[in-house]
Design an enzyme around this catalytic site. Structure first.
Site, PDB file in Angstrom:
ATOM      1  N   CYS A 146       0.869  -1.172   0.000  1.00 36.77           N
ATOM      2  CA  CYS A 146       0.000   0.000   0.000  1.00 36.77           C
ATOM      3  C   CYS A 146       0.911   1.228   0.000  1.00 36.77           C
ATOM      4  CB  CYS A 146      -0.965  -0.010   1.177  1.00 36.77           C
ATOM      5  SG  CYS A 146      -0.180   0.280   2.779  1.00 36.77           S
ATOM      6  N   GLN A 147       0.376   2.399   0.266  1.00 36.26           N
ATOM      7  CA  GLN A 147       1.199   3.597   0.165  1.00 36.26           C
ATOM      8  C   GLN A 147       2.061   3.827   1.395  1.00 36.26           C
ATOM      9  OE1 GLN A 147       1.075   5.131  -2.798  1.00 36.26           O
ATOM     10  NE2 GLN A 147       2.823   6.391  -2.216  1.00 36.26           N
TER      11      GLN A 147
END
Length: 237
Positions: A146-147
């Protein structure tokens, strides 16, 4: 008279890998023979923890151990930049419910977080685990990304509880990935895919204003006479 009873043993064995030290927990239940009945079957449960790796270790998992990349970010961040040939199953999806409470929350969100940071108003994807199961078996090796590393941790926990046994996460997410580390697709670098909204515009405006102020300062410093003449042209308030 034959004695009746059973013994239950829980053994925790450390298994060391090249990335961290996960724990393998074996729960084994043995049953003694009971006259007139079949012996109880032996139960064997295996639970392996998620591996948390840095970017370089993640590259080795993909290249050497055949890990597939599972991107769990929302669609907006995925569209800005994602690793080439990854699989996309968002942990959160855009919340378009129209009940009064959701409408109020969405309006507040869009006027603040959505406006300044470009974050969509989302809710937990109810089909997340089932969507992953439709594409991967429980024995598949998955690198969940994910980020920032938070959603991948939550996603990995859900998959682990669903029976997936070979899961790894990049500790600080894609924001820790330097340009050129992975082949990527999108309009920006992987580390910048989480930046949107007025935050990015503000940064550009600040850069332009800063450049203009520096040029004005240099002009006044090196050409004071011309600067004074220009100031005289400005109408008094």
């Amino acid at each position: 008279m034959a004695g009746l009873g059973s013994c239950f043993t829980t053994t925790t064995l450390p298994l060391r890998s090249k990335y961290q030290t996960p724990w393998l927990q074996l729960e084994i239940q043995f049953g003694r023979s009971i006259p007139g009945n079949l012996s109880r079957p032996r139960k064997l449960g295996i639970r392996a923890e998620v591996d948390y790796v840095n970017v370089e270790e993640a590259k080795k998992l993909i290249a050497s151990e055949g890990y597939a990349i599972l991107d769990v970010r929302d669609k907006s961040q995925y569209d800005r930049a994602h690793i080439k040939s990854c699989y996309h199953v968002p942990l959160f999806i855009e919340n378009q419910d129209n009940d009064l409470g959701t409408i109020i929350k969405r309006t507040v969100h869009n006027n603040f977080s959505g406006l300044f940071f470009g974050l969509p108003f989302t809710k937990l994807n109810p089909d997340f685990v089932q969507s992953v199961k439709s594409q991967f078996s429980q024995e598949s090796k998955l690198l969940v990304v994910c980020q920032e590393g938070l959603r991948s941790t939550a996603a990995a926990d859900k998959l682990e509880n669903a029976g997936f046994q070979n899961i790894a996460c990049i500790t600080k997410g894609l924001q820790a990935v330097e340009p050129g580390t992975f082949d990527s697709v999108g309009s920006t670098e992987l580390q910048n895919a989480g930046k949107a909204g007025l935050v990015t515009v503000q940064g550009k405006i600040s850069a332009v204003l800063g450049t203009a102020l520096i040029c004005a300062y240099l002009f006044i410093t090196f050409f004071p006479d011309q600067a004074e003449k220009l100031l005289q042209l400005v109408p008094a308030s």
